[in-house]
Scaffold this active site. Structure first.
Site, short mmCIF file in Angstrom:
data_model
loop_
_atom_site.label_atom_id
_atom_site.label_comp_id
_atom_site.label_asym_id
_atom_site.label_seq_id
_atom_site.Cartn_x
_atom_site.Cartn_y
_atom_site.Cartn_z
N ASN A 1 36.42 -55.89 -66.08
CA ASN A 1 36.16 -54.58 -66.51
C ASN A 1 34.61 -54.26 -66.91
OD1 ASN A 1 37.09 -51.72 -66.88
ND2 ASN A 1 37.02 -52.19 -69.05
N LYS B 1 32.04 -75.38 -33.46
CA LYS B 1 31.42 -74.40 -33.03
C LYS B 1 31.53 -74.13 -31.47
CE LYS B 1 29.32 -74.01 -37.15
NZ LYS B 1 29.50 -72.75 -38.15
N LYS C 1 36.36 -79.84 -38.66
CA LYS C 1 36.67 -78.68 -39.81
C LYS C 1 36.93 -77.34 -38.93
CE LYS C 1 34.64 -75.82 -43.25
NZ LYS C 1 34.47 -74.45 -42.49
N ASP D 1 36.22 -73.42 -39.19
CA ASP D 1 35.35 -72.43 -39.97
C ASP D 1 36.24 -71.71 -40.84
OD1 ASP D 1 32.91 -71.77 -40.80
OD2 ASP D 1 32.13 -71.88 -38.65
N HIS E 1 36.50 -73.96 -48.99
CA HIS E 1 35.51 -73.08 -48.48
C HIS E 1 35.28 -71.95 -49.38
CE1 HIS E 1 32.60 -70.99 -46.09
NE2 HIS E 1 32.60 -72.01 -45.36
N ARG E 2 33.86 -71.62 -49.60
CA ARG E 2 33.68 -70.52 -50.53
C ARG E 2 33.19 -69.11 -49.91
NH1 ARG E 2 27.66 -72.48 -53.06
NH2 ARG E 2 26.71 -72.72 -51.02
#
Length: 477
Positions: A123, A175, A201, A203, A294-295
């Site tokens: 808050n 990728k 990994k 993504d 993952h961030r």
């Protein structure tokens, strides 16, 4: 109104608005070992004294509100209120202050990062008296830490599961991150794992889209893991992203991964939420799964220097909530990450006891009381020329993750993986021989190129790729 009621009202309650600093700025307060301590970077509005601003943060993140209320008399505010106990100016800034706030342990639900953040940052950040507010660091008391399970397994257990020691682990993000079919995705995983990587990994935004549903991806990736293990004799893994729109769906995906016998799954802990992450971490410990974190979305929260939450706080929260890996920046790649700051929160992730060190952005001494450590993951714009620096910066207990730096190899995915593995082994060997990776890194890579054509080709492709941009989040000088 009876005379007795009138007397109580006149003595115990006086309506009106008081300055926050009268009750919540207490420079004489001596912090307790059980307190949770916070360091806020406060930018007050013009005309607002820093004492009032710091007290307002303490009040609005604990027991206070904008006016006196009669129910204050029904509890002990001295027992439960947050206290701003110290204020110092920020070097080089005329309108910013570091305000230290102590919170009593009883303000927080046991084992709940969600509740801790709801109180401390829920808050106060919208308060009009402040132009900006940033949570720079937290000191989590040992008493509170002991209410958390923490990482499902930790660094040593992971190494034992994988039977890999004495070097950083190698990974690759597949990728393009979106658009591949499940079969082609699994093929790319197999080629990278066969070439010498430890992990591939998903993504962060690979969940269950029309072009590749999660169950199909899990099956083809599991096939890639088992096929590459049979060919190489090494234990392999793929971070299967279990993040979903509901906790029930997330857990269903985690259960399916366990049934496939894979070693590790993945979660986007900020977009997925701390409650979901803690539930998943508990499941992973109970069922022998490693948990990669993952961030995604972190830069929305931590990128601005004067407002938000610093990543070192988000890293501490993840260690409490639970995760065996977390992305931590690279220092040398394409993503934000100043060296001293990055190494500061890398130590907070891995070590059991970390001393206060303002030169690395660490505001408090932190004792993790044997909570398992988290492996930092260096990922984002890195390639073989970065290998010496990454090995020197992050050490053995890390994952070095090359997406484009593997799949962009001119000869294909497997040669890209070979190039990274050869570069890593060369750097580890040179380090163990006593060579200085920081000074001799390029020479070490050049020497390895003589007996690895895959590495030589990679070095030629990426020899001029650099990301020379100034970091936004830097230490105060």
């Amino acid at each position: 109104m009876s005379p007795q009621t009138e007397t109580k009202a006149s003595v115990g309650f006086k309506a009106g608005v008081k300055e926050y600093k009268l009750a919540y700025y207490t420079p004489e307060y001596e912090t307790k070992d059980t307190d949770i301590l916070a360091a806020f970077r406060v930018t007050p509005q013009p005309g607002v004294p820093p004492e009032e601003a710091g007290a307002a943060v303490a009040a609005e993140s604990s027991t206070g509100t904008w006016t006196t209320v009669w129910t204050d008399g029904l509890t002990s505010l001295d027992r439960y209120k947050g206290r701003c106990y110290h204020i110092e100016p920020v070097p080089g800034e005329t309108d910013q202050y570091i305000c230290y706030v102590a919170y009593p342990l009883d303000l927080f639900e046991e084992g709940s990062v969600t509740n801790m953040f709801t109180s401390i940052v829920g808050n106060a950040f919208g308060f009009k008296a402040l132009r900006a507010l940033r949570l720079e660091d937290l000191r989590i008391s040992p008493a509170y830490i002991k209410t958390f399970q923490g990482p499902p397994h930790g660094i040593q257990v992971e190494r034992d599961k994988l039977n890999k020691y004495g070097r950083p682990l190698l990974g690759c993000t597949i990728k393009p991150k979106l658009g591949l079919s499940a079969k082609n995705y699994g093929r790319a995983c197999y080629e990278c794992l066969r070439g010498g990587l430890d992990f591939t990994k998903d993504d962060e935004n690979v969940n269950s889209q029309p072009f590749m549903r999660w169950r199909d991806r899990f099956l083809f990736c599991a096939e890639a893991i088992y096929k590459s293990q049979a060919e190489t004799g090494e234990i392999k893994g793929h971070y299967l992203n279990a993040t979903a729109g509901t906790c029930e769906e997330m857990m269903k995906r985690a259960v399916f991964a366990r049934e496939l016998g894979v070693p590790i799954i993945m979660h986007d802990y900020l977009t997925g939420g701390f409650t979901a992450n803690t539930s998943l971490a508990h499941y992973c410990r109970d069922n022998g799964l490693l948990l990669h974190i993952h961030r995604a979305m972190h830069a929305v929260i931590d990128r601005q220097k004067n407002h938000g939450i610093h990543f070192r706080v988000l890293a501490k929260a993840l260690r409490m909530s639970g995760g065996d890996h977390i992305h931590s920046g690279t220092v040398v790649g394409k993503l934000e990450g100043e060296r001293d700051i990055t190494l500061g929160f890398v130590d907070l992730l891995r070590d059991d006891f970390i001393e206060k060190d303002r030169s690395r952005g660490i505001y408090f001494t932190q004792d993790w009381v044997s909570l398992p450590g988290v492996i930092p993951v260096a990922s984002g714009g890195i390639h073989v020329w970065h290998m010496p620096a990454l090995t020197e910066i992050f050490g053995d207990d890390s994952v070095l993750q090359f997406g484009g730096g593997t799949l962009g190899h001119p000869w294909g995915n497997a040669p890209g993986a070979v190039a990274n593995r050869v570069a890593l082994e060369a750097c580890v060997k040179a380090r163990n021989e006593g060579r200085d990776l920081a000074q001799e890194g390029n020479e070490i890579i050049h020497e390895a190129c003589k007996w690895s054509p895959e590495l030589a080709a990679a070095c030629e492709v990426w020899r001029e790729i650099v990301f020379n941009f100034a970091a936004v989040d830097v230490l105060d000088k």
